[in-house]
Design a protein around this motif. Structure first.
Motif: not given
Length: 786
Positions: A24-52
Motif C-alpha cells: 500500500q502506497a500511503r502518504d508521501g515519501r522523500i529520497n536522495g543522496f548525501l555527499r561530502d561537500g569538499e570531495t563529492g564522496e558519498p556520506l555513509l550511515h548519516a542520520n536523516v530525519s524529520l525534526k521532532n
C-alpha cells in the motif's frame, strides 16, 4: 532442513504478502543522496530525519536514503553525521507524491565532547543487523598497526574474531576456518586477500570508504560461505576540484583533484583521484621495497643478491552518472606477491620462483527509476593464481649439467553475474529479490620435468536465487525472512537456505535480537589440522562424491544505547555443522575419491561489547568465550571414539579473548591510539615420547634403528601459553612547505611480551625451545596529501 518442504516457503511468503500494509502506497515519501561537500564522496550511515517527529532513516553505503509513509505537511529535514556540519532544510510533503533532495555537506572539526546523533541510531531503530559492525577508515587508520593501517588487523580486535598468529591476517570468526569467510571488494569476491603470508592485507586503507562485517546470522543476499561476511566499499574519488587543468577545456572531461601517499619502513603507496566527465576516478598503487633495500646492501658488500621478494597491488574505480537515475561503475584490482631465491654450490643449484595473487574486474549498473526501486546489475571476473616453479641443476665432475623442474599451479577463474532489486514498498515493508550465476573454473597442476603427476581442470556452475522480506508491523517489532536456493552443478539436489531474523525494542534504548539460518558452502581450502602456518591456500570445489559444507546459525542477543555515544551488546551463538571436511590422514594418493574425510562439528560461545563512537575518546572493550568440538571417522570403522583421536577441538579453538581499543584525539593536530589483547592461545598436538625406528633418510645396516621418531599425543590436546600484546601509536598532522601530512609513530608489542608461535623439539638432546612471534618493534611513517 536442506529439503524444507516448499509448501512451508509458500505459506511464509503468503503471510508476509497478506500482512497489513503490504504493497500500500500511503502518504508521501522523500529520497536522495548525501555527499561530502569538499570531495563529492558519498556520506555513509548519516542520520536523516524529520525534526521532532521520530521519522527518519540512515544513508547506505552509496549515500542513498529513503523515508516513506510521511503524513502530508511541512517539515524540517535534518542531516547529522559526526565530523560534518549539521544541515537542515524546510520541505513540503504531499500525499501520494515523492520528492528527491540531494545534499552536499561540508566537513567540520568537532570540538570538545560534542555528541552527534549518527546513522547508527537510525539503524538501531529501523534495521535488523545481527552480529554486525560497521567500520569507517577513520576507525582503521587510528589503530596502531604493523607498518600501515590494516582492516583485517582491526577486525581481529572485535569480540569473536581471532587470528591464528601475528604472522597471519586471516580471520578466524567464531571458531570457523578462514576459508569460511566471504570477503568482497565493491561486491567482487576476493579469494586470498593477503600479502607476505598474511603480514599485509590486500587492501589499501586510503582507497576504502567503509567496511561492513557480519560475524553470523547474515541475510539471504550472501551465500557460498558459512561463517562470516566482510563487504568492503571502495572510495569513489574526489570529483569536486580541478587543480591540474582548471577552467581549461580538457578540465571538463578529466582532471586531478588530489594526490596522497605514504612512506614507511617497508613499503610506499600513492593514490590519485579527480573528476572524470560526469563522474569521478580513483587509482591507488602500493609496492614494498624489501628487494630494493637489499639490493643496495648487497651492492655495498659487493656480494651477489641470491633472493628477491616484493609485492604490489593496484586498485582503481571509474564512475559515470549518466543521469539522475542511472550510474555505471567500473572497478579493478590487481595484486601479486613474488619470491625468488637461489641455493647452490658449484655442483648443485636450486632456483626457486613463487608468485601468487588476485586480479579482479567488474562493471555495475545501478538504476533508481523512482523512490520505490533500486536495481543493481553487476558482471565480474576474479582470477586467483598460485604458481611455484623450482628447478634443480646438477653438474658432474666432467662439467656436464642436467636439470629437472618441479611445478605446482593452482588457479581459480570466477565469472559472476548478479542482479539485485530492492523494493521499498512502505515503511513497514521492504522486499529484496536477486539472482546470481557463478561459473567457477579451477585448475590444479603438479608436474616434475616433462611428466605431469596431476592435471585437473574443473568447471562448476552455481545458480542462486534469493527473496527476502523485511516487515515492521509496529515501531517496536522488526522481522526479516529470506530464502536462498542454490543449484551446484556437481550435485543433483537443490540447496535451500532459509534465514530468519528479528529485533524487538524492549524500550527506547534496549533491544532484543536474534537470528537463525542454514548456510552451505561449495568451495573450500584443504585444511591440514597439523599445519602450523598456511601461507597460501589451495582452493578446491566440493567434489561430486562429497556433500557441501553445511552449518546452522542460532543467535540471540541484546543491545543497549547508553547515551553520549556509548553502546553495549551481548550475544550468544550456537553453530552445529552437519558436514565439514578435512584432509584424510589415511588417503591413498592414487585413489582420488578418498582425499578428504567428512565429519560433524559444533561451536558455541558468547560475546560482550562496550563501545563509544563519538567524542574525543573513542574505542571499545570486548570479551568473547568460544568452545568447539569436531568428530571424524578417520579409520572408517563406523565408530567415532575419542581414544582413536577422532573427537577433538579445532585448532582454531581459543576459549577466552579480551580486547581493549582506545583512540584519543587531543586536538586538531595530535592523537593517540592503544590496543591491548589478552587471549587463550592456539592448540597443538604435543610430543609425548620418542621411539627408535627404521624411518628416516639414512639407513645404516649395522644400526638399522638409529633414527629417532616422535610419538604424538592426542590431536590438539595441548595449548600454547596465553597470548598478550599491547600496541601504541601517536600521530601528528604536519604542514611542511605547505603540504598537508601526517607523521606516525607506532610500537608493536610495547611490553615485549614473549608470545609462543611454535615449539621446536630437539629429539637428540630431548629439549624443547619456544619460537616467538613479533617482539618489541617500533615503526614510523609519513603520509602526505597534495
Amino acid at each position: 532442513m536442506q529439503n524444507l518442504p516448499k509448501n512451508i516457503i509458500y505459506i511464509l511468503s503468503l503471510l508476509l504478502i497478506l500482512s497489513p500494509g503490504f504493497g500500500q502506497a500511503r502518504d508521501g515519501r522523500i529520497n536522495g543522496f548525501l555527499r561530502d561537500g569538499e570531495t563529492g564522496e558519498p556520506l555513509l550511515h548519516a542520520n536523516v530525519s524529520l525534526k521532532n517527529t521520530g521519522i527518519g532513516a540512515a544513508s547506505n553505503n552509496s549515500g542513498y536514503f529513503i523515508i516513506t509513509n510521511i503524513p502530508p505537511g511541512q517539515y524540517t529535514l535534518q542531516i547529522m553525521m559526526m565530523g560534518y556540519v549539521r544541515t537542515e532544510k524546510e520541505i513540503s510533503v504531499v500525499a501520494g507524491l515523492e520528492e528527491r533532495h540531494d545534499f552536499d555537506i561540508d566537513p567540520t572539526f568537532i570540538e570538545g565532547e560534542e555528541v552527534i546523533v549518527t546513522g547508527d541510531r537510525q539503524r538501531f531503530e529501523k534495521q535488523i543487523e545481527i552480529s554486525s559492525v560497521s567500520l569507517s577508515m577513520r576507525d582503521v587508520k587510528t589503530m596502531p598497526a604493523f607498518v600501515e593501517a590494516d582492516i583485517f588487523r582491526t577486525l581481529q580486535l572485535l569480540p569473536g574474531v581471532q587470528s591464528s598468529s601475528d604472522f597471519s591476517s586471516a580471520l578466524v570468526v567464531r571458531g570457523g576456518s578462514p576459508d569460511e569467510n566471504l570477503i568482497m571488494l565493491d561486491g567482487i569476491e576476493i579469494y586470498n586477500p593477503f600479502h607476505l603470508g598474511g603480514v599485509f592485507s590486500t587492501f589499501n586503507a586510503d582507497a576504502i570508504a567503509d567496511a561492513e562485517f557480519l560475524a553470523g546470522g547474515y541475510p539471504a543476499y550472501y551465500g557460498n560461505r558459512i561463517s562470516s561476511v566482510l563487504s568492503i566499499t571502495g572510495r569513489e574519488g574526489n570529483s569536486k576540484h580541478n587543480i591540474l587543468f582548471g577552467s581549461k577545456k580538457l578540465g571538463e572531461f578529466f582532471d586531478i583533484s588530489q594526490a596522497q601517499g605514504e612512506v614507511n619502513l617497508l613499503s610506499s603507496k600513492l593514490l590519485a583521484e579527480g573528476p572524470l566527465y560526469k563522474g569521478s576516478w580513483m587509482l591507488s598503487g602500493r609496492r614494498t621495497y624489501f628487494d630494493q633495500v637489499a639490493r643496495l646492501y648487497y651492492w655495498y658488500k659487493d656480494d651477489p643478491m641470491e633472493w628477491k621478494y616484493y609485492f604490489y597491488d593496484v586498485q582503481g574505480k571509474i564512475i559515470q552518472n549518466i543521469n539522475q537515475t542511472n550510474r555505471i561503475t567500473f572497478s579493478h584490482y590487481a595484486g601479486k606477491d613474488r619470491i625468488f631465491f637461489e641455493i647452490g654450490r658449484s655442483d648443485n643449484e636450486i632456483n626457486f620462483n613463487w608468485d601468487w595473487g588476485n586480479t579482479t574486474n567488474s562493471a555495475k549498473w545501478r538504476w533508481i527509476p523512482n523512490s520505490s526501486f533500486v536495481s543493481a546489475l553487476s558482471f565480474a571476473n576474479t582470477v586467483y593464481e598460485f604458481d611455484v616453479d623450482m628447478e634443480l641443476i646438477a653438474t658432474d665432475s666432467a662439467g656436464q649439467s642436467s636439470s629437472t623442474s618441479f611445478v605446482v599451479f593452482n588457479k581459480i577463474d570466477d565469472w559472476t553475474i548478479k542482479e539485485n532489486l530492492d523494493w521499498f514498498i512502505s515503511s513497514e515493508h521492504t522486499l529484496t529479490t536477486g539472482i546470481e550465476i557463478k561459473d567457477l573454473g579451477i585448475d590444479f597442476e603438479l608436474s616434475q620435468g616433462d611428466q605431469k603427476i596431476l592435471d585437473e581442470h574443473e568447471s562448476n556452475m552455481i545458480y542462486s536465487g534469493i527473496v527476502q522480506e523485511r516487515w515492521q508491523p509496529n515501531p517496536v517489532i522488526m522481522l526479516q525472512a529470506g530464502m536462498r536456493a542454490s543449484k551446484y552443478s556437481a550435485h543433483e539436489n537443490v540447496y535451500y537456505e532459509p534465514r530468519l531474523g528479528f529485533k524487538y525494542l524492549l524500550s527506547t534504548d534496549l533491544a532484543l535480537k536474534g537470528a537463525w539460518g542454514i548456510y552451505n558452502q561449495f568451495l573450500f581450502t584443504a585444511q591440514d589440522e597439523d599445519a602450523i602456518l598456511s601461507i597460501v591456500d589451495f582452493w578446491n570445489a566440493i567434489p561430486e562424491n562429497y556433500k557441501a559444507k553445511s552449518v546452522q546459525h542460532y543467535i540471540l542477543g541484546i543491545e543497549q544505547w547508553l547515551g553520549e555515544g556509548w553502546f553495549a551488546s551481548l550475544e550468544g551463538y550456537y553453530k552445529p555443522y552437519s558436514n565439514t571436511l578435512v584432509i584424510n590422514p589415511n588417503q591413498n594418493f592414487i585413489d582420488r575419491d578418498d582425499d578428504y574425510t567428512e565429519g560433524t562439528a559444533e561451536i558455541y560461545g558468547a560475546e560482550v561489547l562496550l563501545k563509544r563512537n563519538s567524542g574525543k575518546l573513542t574505542g571499545w572493550l570486548g570479551y568473547s568465550y568460544m568452545k568447539s568440538s569436531q568428530e571424524f571417522d578417520f579409520n572408517g570403522d563406523g565408530h567415532i571414539l575419542e581414544s582413536d583421536g577422532e573427537v577433538y577441538s579445532s585448532k582454531y579453538d581459543q576459549p577466552h579473548s579480551l580486547n581493549l581499543v582506545l583512540n584519543y584525539t587531543m586536538n586538531k593536530k595530535n592523537s593517540f591510539g592503544l590496543t591491548m589483547t589478552s587471549s587463550s592461545s592456539n592448540l597443538y598436538t604435543p610430543t609425548v615420547g620418542y621411539i627408535y625406528s627404521q624411518n628416516g633418510s639414512y639407513y645404516d645396516l649395522a644400526n638399522p634403528y638409529r633414527n629417532l621418531d616422535e610419538i604424538k599425543g592426542f590431536r590438539n590436546s595441548a595449548r600454547y601459553p596465553n597470548y598478550f600484546r599491547v600496541d601504541v601509536s601517536y600521530s601528528r598532522k604536519i604542514n611542511p612547505f605547505g603540504i598537508d601530512g601526517l607523521f606516525k609513530i607506532q610500537v608493536i608489542n610495547a611490553t615485549n611480551h614473549f608470545n609462543t608461535f611454535i615449539y621446536n623439539w630437539d629429539l637428540s638432546a630431548g629439549t624443547v625451545e619456544g619460537i616467538g612471534m613479533f617482539p618489541f618493534f617500533p615503526t614510523f611513517g609519513l603520509e602526505f596529501k597534495l
